[in-house]
Design a protein around this motif. Structure first.
Motif, PDB file in Angstrom:
ATOM      1  N   ALA A  92      53.206  -5.429  75.573  1.00 44.84           N
ATOM      2  CA  ALA A  92      54.408  -4.893  76.202  1.00 44.84           C
ATOM      3  C   ALA A  92      55.352  -6.067  76.475  1.00 44.84           C
ATOM      4  O   ALA A  92      54.908  -7.196  76.702  1.00 44.84           O
ATOM      5  CB  ALA A  92      54.055  -4.196  77.514  1.00 44.84           C
ATOM      6  N   VAL A  93      56.638  -5.797  76.425  1.00 42.84           N
ATOM      7  CA  VAL A  93      57.654  -6.797  76.753  1.00 42.84           C
ATOM      8  C   VAL A  93      58.219  -6.431  78.121  1.00 42.84           C
ATOM      9  O   VAL A  93      58.785  -5.352  78.292  1.00 42.84           O
ATOM     10  CB  VAL A  93      58.765  -6.842  75.677  1.00 42.84           C
ATOM     11  CG1 VAL A  93      59.882  -7.784  76.091  1.00 42.84           C
ATOM     12  CG2 VAL A  93      58.180  -7.247  74.330  1.00 42.84           C
ATOM     13  N   SER A  94      58.052  -7.308  79.058  1.00 38.71           N
ATOM     14  CA  SER A  94      58.479  -7.039  80.420  1.00 38.71           C
ATOM     15  C   SER A  94      59.964  -6.684  80.481  1.00 38.71           C
ATOM     16  O   SER A  94      60.800  -7.384  79.910  1.00 38.71           O
ATOM     17  CB  SER A  94      58.207  -8.277  81.279  1.00 38.71           C
ATOM     18  OG  SER A  94      58.584  -8.038  82.614  1.00 38.71           O
ATOM     19  N   GLY A  95      60.258  -5.572  81.155  1.00 38.89           N
ATOM     20  CA  GLY A  95      61.643  -5.170  81.344  1.00 38.89           C
ATOM     21  C   GLY A  95      62.233  -4.352  80.211  1.00 38.89           C
ATOM     22  O   GLY A  95      63.382  -3.941  80.289  1.00 38.89           O
ATOM     23  N   ASN A  96      61.470  -4.088  79.141  1.00 38.05           N
ATOM     24  CA  ASN A  96      61.998  -3.297  78.030  1.00 38.05           C
ATOM     25  C   ASN A  96      60.881  -2.465  77.417  1.00 38.05           C
ATOM     26  O   ASN A  96      60.054  -2.971  76.660  1.00 38.05           O
ATOM     27  CB  ASN A  96      62.639  -4.193  76.973  1.00 38.05           C
ATOM     28  CG  ASN A  96      63.461  -3.412  75.976  1.00 38.05           C
ATOM     29  OD1 ASN A  96      63.266  -2.217  75.801  1.00 38.05           O
ATOM     30  ND2 ASN A  96      64.379  -4.085  75.310  1.00 38.05           N
ATOM     31  N   ASP A  97      60.874  -1.176  77.753  1.00 40.16           N
ATOM     32  CA  ASP A  97      59.822  -0.273  77.266  1.00 40.16           C
ATOM     33  C   ASP A  97      60.000   0.122  75.810  1.00 40.16           C
ATOM     34  O   ASP A  97      59.108   0.750  75.228  1.00 40.16           O
ATOM     35  CB  ASP A  97      59.785   0.998  78.121  1.00 40.16           C
ATOM     36  CG  ASP A  97      59.399   0.724  79.558  1.00 40.16           C
ATOM     37  OD1 ASP A  97      58.759  -0.316  79.813  1.00 40.16           O
ATOM     38  OD2 ASP A  97      59.736   1.551  80.427  1.00 40.16           O
ATOM     39  N   ASN A  98      61.140  -0.200  75.208  1.00 39.89           N
ATOM     40  CA  ASN A  98      61.449   0.241  73.846  1.00 39.89           C
ATOM     41  C   ASN A  98      61.205  -0.816  72.782  1.00 39.89           C
ATOM     42  O   ASN A  98      61.596  -0.627  71.628  1.00 39.89           O
ATOM     43  CB  ASN A  98      62.904   0.718  73.776  1.00 39.89           C
ATOM     44  CG  ASN A  98      63.125   1.923  74.662  1.00 39.89           C
ATOM     45  OD1 ASN A  98      62.297   2.829  74.708  1.00 39.89           O
ATOM     46  ND2 ASN A  98      64.225   1.908  75.386  1.00 39.89           N
ATOM     47  N   VAL A  99      60.598  -1.926  73.167  1.00 38.76           N
ATOM     48  CA  VAL A  99      60.221  -2.957  72.198  1.00 38.76           C
ATOM     49  C   VAL A  99      58.799  -3.422  72.525  1.00 38.76           C
ATOM     50  O   VAL A  99      58.307  -3.229  73.632  1.00 38.76           O
ATOM     51  CB  VAL A  99      61.184  -4.169  72.185  1.00 38.76           C
ATOM     52  CG1 VAL A  99      62.588  -3.756  71.791  1.00 38.76           C
ATOM     53  CG2 VAL A  99      61.169  -4.895  73.496  1.00 38.76           C
ATOM     54  N   ALA A 100      58.172  -4.025  71.522  1.00 37.77           N
ATOM     55  CA  ALA A 100      56.839  -4.586  71.706  1.00 37.77           C
ATOM     56  C   ALA A 100      56.768  -5.916  70.971  1.00 37.77           C
ATOM     57  O   ALA A 100      57.525  -6.152  70.023  1.00 37.77           O
ATOM     58  CB  ALA A 100      55.787  -3.633  71.152  1.00 37.77           C
ATOM     59  N   GLU A 101      55.865  -6.758  71.402  1.00 34.15           N
ATOM     60  CA  GLU A 101      55.577  -7.977  70.660  1.00 34.15           C
ATOM     61  C   GLU A 101      54.247  -7.763  69.944  1.00 34.15           C
ATOM     62  O   GLU A 101      53.264  -7.319  70.546  1.00 34.15           O
ATOM     63  CB  GLU A 101      55.463  -9.182  71.589  1.00 34.15           C
ATOM     64  CG  GLU A 101      55.151 -10.461  70.825  1.00 34.15           C
ATOM     65  CD  GLU A 101      55.010 -11.687  71.703  1.00 34.15           C
ATOM     66  OE1 GLU A 101      54.741 -12.761  71.144  1.00 34.15           O
ATOM     67  OE2 GLU A 101      55.154 -11.580  72.935  1.00 34.15           O
ATOM     68  N   VAL A 102      54.242  -8.055  68.659  1.00 34.38           N
ATOM     69  CA  VAL A 102      53.020  -7.955  67.863  1.00 34.38           C
ATOM     70  C   VAL A 102      52.647  -9.357  67.425  1.00 34.38           C
ATOM     71  O   VAL A 102      53.485 -10.097  66.906  1.00 34.38           O
ATOM     72  CB  VAL A 102      53.220  -7.036  66.639  1.00 34.38           C
ATOM     73  CG1 VAL A 102      51.918  -6.901  65.865  1.00 34.38           C
ATOM     74  CG2 VAL A 102      53.738  -5.670  67.071  1.00 34.38           C
ATOM     75  N   GLN A 103      51.393  -9.706  67.635  1.00 34.80           N
ATOM     76  CA  GLN A 103      50.900 -11.029  67.255  1.00 34.80           C
ATOM     77  C   GLN A 103      49.721 -10.852  66.313  1.00 34.80           C
ATOM     78  O   GLN A 103      48.798 -10.087  66.590  1.00 34.80           O
ATOM     79  CB  GLN A 103      50.451 -11.807  68.482  1.00 34.80           C
ATOM     80  CG  GLN A 103      49.927 -13.194  68.160  1.00 34.80           C
ATOM     81  CD  GLN A 103      49.366 -13.875  69.397  1.00 34.80           C
ATOM     82  OE1 GLN A 103      48.513 -13.319  70.079  1.00 34.80           O
ATOM     83  NE2 GLN A 103      49.862 -15.058  69.688  1.00 34.80           N
ATOM     84  N   TRP A 104      49.778 -11.568  65.183  1.00 30.80           N
ATOM     85  CA  TRP A 104      48.682 -11.572  64.211  1.00 30.80           C
ATOM     86  C   TRP A 104      48.251 -13.018  64.068  1.00 30.80           C
ATOM     87  O   TRP A 104      49.054 -13.884  63.693  1.00 30.80           O
ATOM     88  CB  TRP A 104      49.179 -11.013  62.898  1.00 30.80           C
ATOM     89  CG  TRP A 104      48.123 -10.536  61.943  1.00 30.80           C
ATOM     90  CD1 TRP A 104      46.776 -10.682  62.046  1.00 30.80           C
ATOM     91  CD2 TRP A 104      48.363  -9.818  60.729  1.00 30.80           C
ATOM     92  NE1 TRP A 104      46.166 -10.104  60.972  1.00 30.80           N
ATOM     93  CE2 TRP A 104      47.117  -9.570  60.147  1.00 30.80           C
ATOM     94  CE3 TRP A 104      49.517  -9.384  60.082  1.00 30.80           C
ATOM     95  CZ2 TRP A 104      46.978  -8.895  58.940  1.00 30.80           C
ATOM     96  CZ3 TRP A 104      49.387  -8.714  58.886  1.00 30.80           C
ATOM     97  CH2 TRP A 104      48.129  -8.467  58.328  1.00 30.80           C
ATOM     98  N   SER A 105      47.019 -13.307  64.390  1.00 33.19           N
ATOM     99  CA  SER A 105      46.535 -14.677  64.366  1.00 33.19           C
ATOM    100  C   SER A 105      45.194 -14.744  63.649  1.00 33.19           C
ATOM    101  O   SER A 105      44.486 -13.743  63.531  1.00 33.19           O
ATOM    102  CB  SER A 105      46.407 -15.223  65.790  1.00 33.19           C
ATOM    103  OG  SER A 105      45.493 -14.442  66.532  1.00 33.19           O
ATOM    104  N   GLY A 106      44.867 -15.939  63.174  1.00 38.55           N
ATOM    105  CA  GLY A 106      43.588 -16.116  62.515  1.00 38.55           C
ATOM    106  C   GLY A 106      43.138 -17.560  62.567  1.00 38.55           C
ATOM    107  O   GLY A 106      43.949 -18.476  62.702  1.00 38.55           O
ATOM    108  N   ARG A 107      41.836 -17.726  62.465  1.00 44.00           N
ATOM    109  CA  ARG A 107      41.252 -19.063  62.337  1.00 44.00           C
ATOM    110  C   ARG A 107      40.225 -18.988  61.219  1.00 44.00           C
ATOM    111  O   ARG A 107      39.612 -17.933  60.978  1.00 44.00           O
ATOM    112  CB  ARG A 107      40.659 -19.544  63.637  1.00 44.00           C
ATOM    113  CG  ARG A 107      39.513 -18.736  64.110  1.00 44.00           C
ATOM    114  CD  ARG A 107      38.877 -19.342  65.347  1.00 44.00           C
ATOM    115  NE  ARG A 107      37.547 -18.792  65.440  1.00 44.00           N
ATOM    116  CZ  ARG A 107      37.031 -18.272  66.523  1.00 44.00           C
ATOM    117  NH1 ARG A 107      37.688 -18.283  67.639  1.00 44.00           N
ATOM    118  NH2 ARG A 107      35.817 -17.773  66.512  1.00 44.00           N
TER     119      ARG A 107
END
Length: 138
Positions: A92-107
Motif C-alpha cells: 500500500a502507498v500511504s495516503g493514496n488508496d488508488n495506487v500500489a507499489e509492486v516490488q519484484w526481487s531475487g537473489r
C-alpha cells in the motif's frame, strides 16, 4: 551470491493488484513472456512455458495473503543461475488508496555467466514484467 530488485508504482489499489498477481499460477494473466502456467503438486509447483516453448519449473516457498507477497525458487529454467529465490510483493502507498507499489526481487548464484550479466538479465525481466503489469492494470 548476487541480487537485484525492481519496484514500480502502479495505478490500482493494492487489493486489485494482488488479485491479479497474487495467484501462483497467474503469470500468464499479466506477463506476456509466460505463455502458460500449470500448477502441480497441489499448487506448490508451477510449470511455465515461454513463447519459445522453454520449460520453467518453480516451487512456491512462502505465501502470505494478508501481507500480499509470495516467494519462489527456480527448479528448472534456461537461465544461468542456481540457488535462485525470488519474491513478489504488493505494498500500500500511504495516503493514496488508488495506487500500489509492486516490488519484484531475487537473489541467485550465477553459473556459466558473470554476476553482472545475470543481475542485468533479471533486472530486465523484473522491469519488463512490472511494465507489463502496469499495462494490464491500465
Amino acid at each position: 551470491m548476487a541480487s537485484t530488485s525492481v519496484s514500480r508504482i502502479v495505478p490500482a489499489s493494492p487489493d486489485r493488484v494482488w488479485q491479479l498477481v497474487g495467484g501462483f499460477g497467474s503469470l500468464p494473466d499479466w506477463l506476456p513472456y509466460i505463455a502458460s502456467s500449470a500448477l502441480e503438486e497441489g499448487g506448490r509447483t508451477r510449470r511455465l512455458a515461454n513463447p519459445n516453448g522453454d520449460a520453467i519449473v518453480e516451487r512456491l516457498i512462502a505465501f502470505n495473503e494478508e501481507e500480499r507477497h509470495y516467494s519462489y525458487a527456480i527448479l528448472q529454467a534456461p537461465f544461468p543461475v542456481v540457488d535462485y529465490l525470488s519474491t513478489l510483493r504488493v505494498y500500500a502507498v500511504s495516503g493514496n488508496d488508488n495506487v500500489a507499489e509492486v516490488q519484484w526481487s531475487g537473489r541467485f548464484v550465477a553459473k556459466g555467466a558473470s554476476d553482472d550479466e545475470v543481475v542485468a538479465l533479471f533486472t530486465g525481466i523484473y522491469s519488463d514484467g512490472l511494465d507489463a503489469l502496469e499495462q494490464a492494470l491500465g
